[in-house]
Write a protein that holds these residues in place. Structure first.
Motif, PDB file in Angstrom:
ATOM      1  N   VAL A 116      25.133   1.872  37.083  1.00 45.41           N
ATOM      2  CA  VAL A 116      24.647   1.529  38.426  1.00 45.41           C
ATOM      3  C   VAL A 116      23.362   0.711  38.312  1.00 45.41           C
ATOM      4  CG1 VAL A 116      23.695   2.490  40.565  1.00 45.41           C
ATOM      5  CG2 VAL A 116      25.793   3.452  39.580  1.00 45.41           C
ATOM      6  N   ALA A 117      22.466   1.119  37.410  1.00 40.39           N
ATOM      7  CA  ALA A 117      21.217   0.373  37.217  1.00 40.39           C
ATOM      8  C   ALA A 117      21.511  -1.074  36.799  1.00 40.39           C
ATOM      9  CB  ALA A 117      20.348   1.075  36.173  1.00 40.39           C
ATOM     10  N   LEU A 118      22.443  -1.255  35.867  1.00 36.53           N
ATOM     11  CA  LEU A 118      22.817  -2.610  35.442  1.00 36.53           C
ATOM     12  C   LEU A 118      23.382  -3.424  36.604  1.00 36.53           C
ATOM     13  CD1 LEU A 118      24.488  -2.039  31.965  1.00 36.53           C
ATOM     14  CD2 LEU A 118      22.505  -3.480  32.443  1.00 36.53           C
ATOM     15  N   THR A 119      24.224  -2.792  37.391  1.00 40.52           N
ATOM     16  CA  THR A 119      24.832  -3.467  38.534  1.00 40.52           C
ATOM     17  C   THR A 119      23.763  -3.930  39.524  1.00 40.52           C
ATOM     18  OG1 THR A 119      26.857  -2.176  38.268  1.00 40.52           O
ATOM     19  CG2 THR A 119      26.509  -3.212  40.417  1.00 40.52           C
ATOM     20  N   LEU A 120      22.741  -3.103  39.727  1.00 39.25           N
ATOM     21  CA  LEU A 120      21.681  -3.430  40.689  1.00 39.25           C
ATOM     22  C   LEU A 120      20.561  -4.282  40.091  1.00 39.25           C
ATOM     23  CD1 LEU A 120      21.302  -0.014  42.555  1.00 39.25           C
ATOM     24  CD2 LEU A 120      22.515  -2.081  43.311  1.00 39.25           C
ATOM     25  N   GLY A 121      20.541  -4.412  38.757  1.00 39.96           N
ATOM     26  CA  GLY A 121      19.478  -5.186  38.116  1.00 39.96           C
ATOM     27  C   GLY A 121      18.150  -4.456  38.089  1.00 39.96           C
ATOM     28  N   VAL A 122      18.196  -3.120  38.035  1.00 40.66           N
ATOM     29  CA  VAL A 122      16.977  -2.314  37.941  1.00 40.66           C
ATOM     30  C   VAL A 122      17.063  -1.464  36.672  1.00 40.66           C
ATOM     31  CG1 VAL A 122      16.657  -2.274  40.450  1.00 40.66           C
ATOM     32  CG2 VAL A 122      17.891  -0.387  39.334  1.00 40.66           C
ATOM     33  N   GLY A 123      15.999  -0.750  36.363  1.00 40.38           N
ATOM     34  CA  GLY A 123      15.954   0.064  35.162  1.00 40.38           C
ATOM     35  C   GLY A 123      16.610   1.424  35.326  1.00 40.38           C
ATOM     36  N   PHE A 124      16.810   2.075  34.183  1.00 41.77           N
ATOM     37  CA  PHE A 124      17.372   3.417  34.105  1.00 41.77           C
ATOM     38  C   PHE A 124      16.406   4.309  33.344  1.00 41.77           C
ATOM     39  CE2 PHE A 124      19.478   6.334  31.087  1.00 41.77           C
ATOM     40  CZ  PHE A 124      19.955   7.269  31.992  1.00 41.77           C
ATOM     41  N   SER A 125      16.297   5.561  33.775  1.00 46.46           N
ATOM     42  CA  SER A 125      15.512   6.545  33.044  1.00 46.46           C
ATOM     43  C   SER A 125      16.288   7.854  33.000  1.00 46.46           C
ATOM     44  CB  SER A 125      14.148   6.763  33.713  1.00 46.46           C
ATOM     45  OG  SER A 125      13.355   7.620  32.928  1.00 46.46           O
ATOM     46  N   PRO A 126      16.407   8.464  31.819  1.00 45.57           N
ATOM     47  CA  PRO A 126      17.164   9.706  31.698  1.00 45.57           C
ATOM     48  C   PRO A 126      16.356  10.931  32.085  1.00 45.57           C
ATOM     49  CG  PRO A 126      16.381   9.027  29.549  1.00 45.57           C
ATOM     50  CD  PRO A 126      15.962   7.957  30.520  1.00 45.57           C
ATOM     51  N   ILE A 127      17.050  11.927  32.574  1.00 45.05           N
ATOM     52  CA  ILE A 127      16.492  13.262  32.740  1.00 45.05           C
ATOM     53  C   ILE A 127      17.291  14.153  31.798  1.00 45.05           C
ATOM     54  CG2 ILE A 127      16.154  15.221  34.300  1.00 45.05           C
ATOM     55  CD1 ILE A 127      15.710  13.213  36.555  1.00 45.05           C
ATOM     56  N   ARG A 128      16.579  14.743  30.836  1.00 46.00           N
ATOM     57  CA  ARG A 128      17.226  15.517  29.788  1.00 46.00           C
ATOM     58  C   ARG A 128      17.286  16.995  30.166  1.00 46.00           C
ATOM     59  NH1 ARG A 128      17.547  13.182  24.609  1.00 46.00           N
ATOM     60  NH2 ARG A 128      19.290  14.651  24.567  1.00 46.00           N
ATOM     61  N   LYS A 129      18.263  17.697  29.576  1.00 45.94           N
ATOM     62  CA  LYS A 129      18.415  19.133  29.763  1.00 45.94           C
ATOM     63  C   LYS A 129      17.999  19.873  28.494  1.00 45.94           C
ATOM     64  CE  LYS A 129      22.308  19.142  32.984  1.00 45.94           C
ATOM     65  NZ  LYS A 129      23.726  19.499  33.139  1.00 45.94           N
ATOM     66  N   GLY A 130      17.552  21.105  28.679  1.00 40.07           N
ATOM     67  CA  GLY A 130      17.231  21.957  27.542  1.00 40.07           C
ATOM     68  C   GLY A 130      16.014  21.465  26.794  1.00 40.07           C
ATOM     69  N   ASP A 131      16.070  21.601  25.488  1.00 41.47           N
ATOM     70  CA  ASP A 131      14.948  21.204  24.633  1.00 41.47           C
ATOM     71  C   ASP A 131      15.193  19.879  23.942  1.00 41.47           C
ATOM     72  OD1 ASP A 131      13.306  23.461  25.147  1.00 41.47           O
ATOM     73  OD2 ASP A 131      14.555  24.677  23.817  1.00 41.47           O
ATOM     74  N   ALA A 132      15.938  18.996  24.587  1.00 37.44           N
ATOM     75  CA  ALA A 132      16.227  17.685  24.008  1.00 37.44           C
ATOM     76  C   ALA A 132      14.925  16.935  23.731  1.00 37.44           C
ATOM     77  CB  ALA A 132      17.106  16.883  24.957  1.00 37.44           C
ATOM     78  N   MET A 133      14.926  16.202  22.663  1.00 34.49           N
ATOM     79  CA  MET A 133      13.730  15.475  22.237  1.00 34.49           C
ATOM     80  C   MET A 133      13.527  14.207  23.082  1.00 34.49           C
ATOM     81  SD  MET A 133      12.366  17.185  19.794  1.00 34.49           S
ATOM     82  CE  MET A 133      11.267  15.991  19.088  1.00 34.49           C
ATOM     83  N   PHE A 134      12.269  13.934  23.376  1.00 32.01           N
ATOM     84  CA  PHE A 134      11.836  12.724  24.060  1.00 32.01           C
ATOM     85  C   PHE A 134      10.570  12.243  23.361  1.00 32.01           C
ATOM     86  CE2 PHE A 134      13.321  13.073  28.743  1.00 32.01           C
ATOM     87  CZ  PHE A 134      14.075  11.926  28.653  1.00 32.01           C
ATOM     88  N   PRO A 135      10.445  10.991  23.030  1.00 29.08           N
ATOM     89  CA  PRO A 135       9.156  10.514  22.536  1.00 29.08           C
ATOM     90  C   PRO A 135       8.193  10.368  23.717  1.00 29.08           C
ATOM     91  CG  PRO A 135      10.702   8.699  22.666  1.00 29.08           C
ATOM     92  CD  PRO A 135      11.466   9.954  23.024  1.00 29.08           C
ATOM     93  N   GLY A 136       6.931  10.572  23.490  1.00 32.68           N
ATOM     94  CA  GLY A 136       5.934  10.383  24.535  1.00 32.68           C
ATOM     95  C   GLY A 136       5.747  11.596  25.417  1.00 32.68           C
ATOM     96  N   GLU A 137       4.936  11.403  26.447  1.00 34.24           N
ATOM     97  CA  GLU A 137       4.580  12.490  27.365  1.00 34.24           C
ATOM     98  C   GLU A 137       5.717  12.759  28.354  1.00 34.24           C
ATOM     99  OE1 GLU A 137       1.073  13.416  30.567  1.00 34.24           O
ATOM    100  OE2 GLU A 137       0.585  12.182  28.818  1.00 34.24           O
ATOM    101  N   THR A 138       6.004  14.037  28.558  1.00 29.38           N
ATOM    102  CA  THR A 138       7.077  14.427  29.469  1.00 29.38           C
ATOM    103  C   THR A 138       6.575  15.453  30.477  1.00 29.38           C
ATOM    104  OG1 THR A 138       7.831  16.211  28.022  1.00 29.38           O
ATOM    105  CG2 THR A 138       8.880  14.068  27.735  1.00 29.38           C
ATOM    106  N   ALA A 139       7.314  15.539  31.559  1.00 27.47           N
ATOM    107  CA  ALA A 139       7.125  16.606  32.545  1.00 27.47           C
ATOM    108  C   ALA A 139       8.393  17.445  32.509  1.00 27.47           C
ATOM    109  CB  ALA A 139       6.906  16.010  33.930  1.00 27.47           C
ATOM    110  N   THR A 140       8.248  18.739  32.704  1.00 25.86           N
ATOM    111  CA  THR A 140       9.387  19.649  32.628  1.00 25.86           C
ATOM    112  C   THR A 140       9.363  20.613  33.800  1.00 25.86           C
ATOM    113  OG1 THR A 140       9.332  19.529  30.224  1.00 25.86           O
ATOM    114  CG2 THR A 140      10.530  21.366  31.161  1.00 25.86           C
ATOM    115  N   VAL A 141      10.555  20.889  34.357  1.00 30.57           N
ATOM    116  CA  VAL A 141      10.699  21.896  35.412  1.00 30.57           C
ATOM    117  C   VAL A 141      11.946  22.724  35.127  1.00 30.57           C
ATOM    118  CG1 VAL A 141       9.573  20.491  37.197  1.00 30.57           C
ATOM    119  CG2 VAL A 141      12.055  20.422  36.967  1.00 30.57           C
ATOM    120  N   GLU A 142      12.010  23.885  35.729  1.00 32.73           N
ATOM    121  CA  GLU A 142      13.179  24.760  35.632  1.00 32.73           C
ATOM    122  C   GLU A 142      13.914  24.686  36.963  1.00 32.73           C
ATOM    123  OE1 GLU A 142      15.357  27.908  33.499  1.00 32.73           O
ATOM    124  OE2 GLU A 142      13.650  26.732  32.822  1.00 32.73           O
TER     125      GLU A 142
END
Length: 176
Positions: free
Chosen positions: A67-93
């Motif tokens: 959908v992001a590609l179709t609209l020409g905008v960016g995409f950002s993932p929201i990960r589940k569990g303890d999946a690794m992300f580089p950089g600073e993250t925010a987490t909620v339950e």
């Protein structure tokens, strides 16, 4: 046939229940079906002029980038569990989902921020527990969740009261 009717026809034509579980994967196997569903999700998102599309792991990782590609905008993932992300993250339950399970959701804070208009794209919304948790992540960063766009909308009243507009290709009542 209009584009929205074609997408709905493809969803309903490929949707199956398998052992009591919804099979939203079969609608992706056919290229024409996949194309019409992604195009319709993008059209539904566009109404709110998002700057960024987010998707929650796992099916959101399939639909949101397309959908992001179709609209020409960016995409950002929201990960589940303890999946690794580089950089600073925010987490909620999240609150419990339709199976009674809670999820820990994480997002990169440098992808979000003040003034960013975000649309959440996924395959299904029912209790909205993960979408509401994603909204908290997004809004705590200063960004704004402008819509939730899904293939199937079965959102209950509590979810509707806790989320912005929900746009969908079909409702749960349309399913076989």
């Amino acid at each position: 046939m209009t584009a929205d009717a074609l997408a709905a026809d493809n969803v309903l034509g490929h949707f199956r229940w398998i052992d009591g579980d919804a099979d939203t994967w079969s609608m992706l196997r056919d290229g024409n079906s996949l194309n019409s569903i992604v195009a319709e999700l993008a059209r539904l998102c566009l109404a709110d002029a998002p700057d960024l599309i987010v998707g929650i792991e796992a099916r959101g990782f399939v639909f949101a980038p397309m959908v992001a590609l179709t609209l020409g905008v960016g995409f950002s993932p929201i990960r589940k569990g303890d999946a690794m992300f580089p950089g600073e993250t925010a987490t909620v339950e999240s609150a419990p989902d339709y199976r009674g399970k809670t999820q820990k959701l994480s997002a990169r804070t440098d992808h979000l921020g003040p003034g960013v208009r975000v649309a959440l794209v996924d395959d299904w919304v029912e209790t909205g527990s993960q979408a509401v948790a994603a909204r908290r992540l997004i809004e705590e960063s200063g960004a704004e969740l402008v819509n939730v766009t899904v293939i199937v909308d079965e959102a209950n009243q509590a979810a509707r009261g806790s989320l912005p507009v929900i746009r969908s290709i079909v409702s749960g009542n349309d399913l076989p």
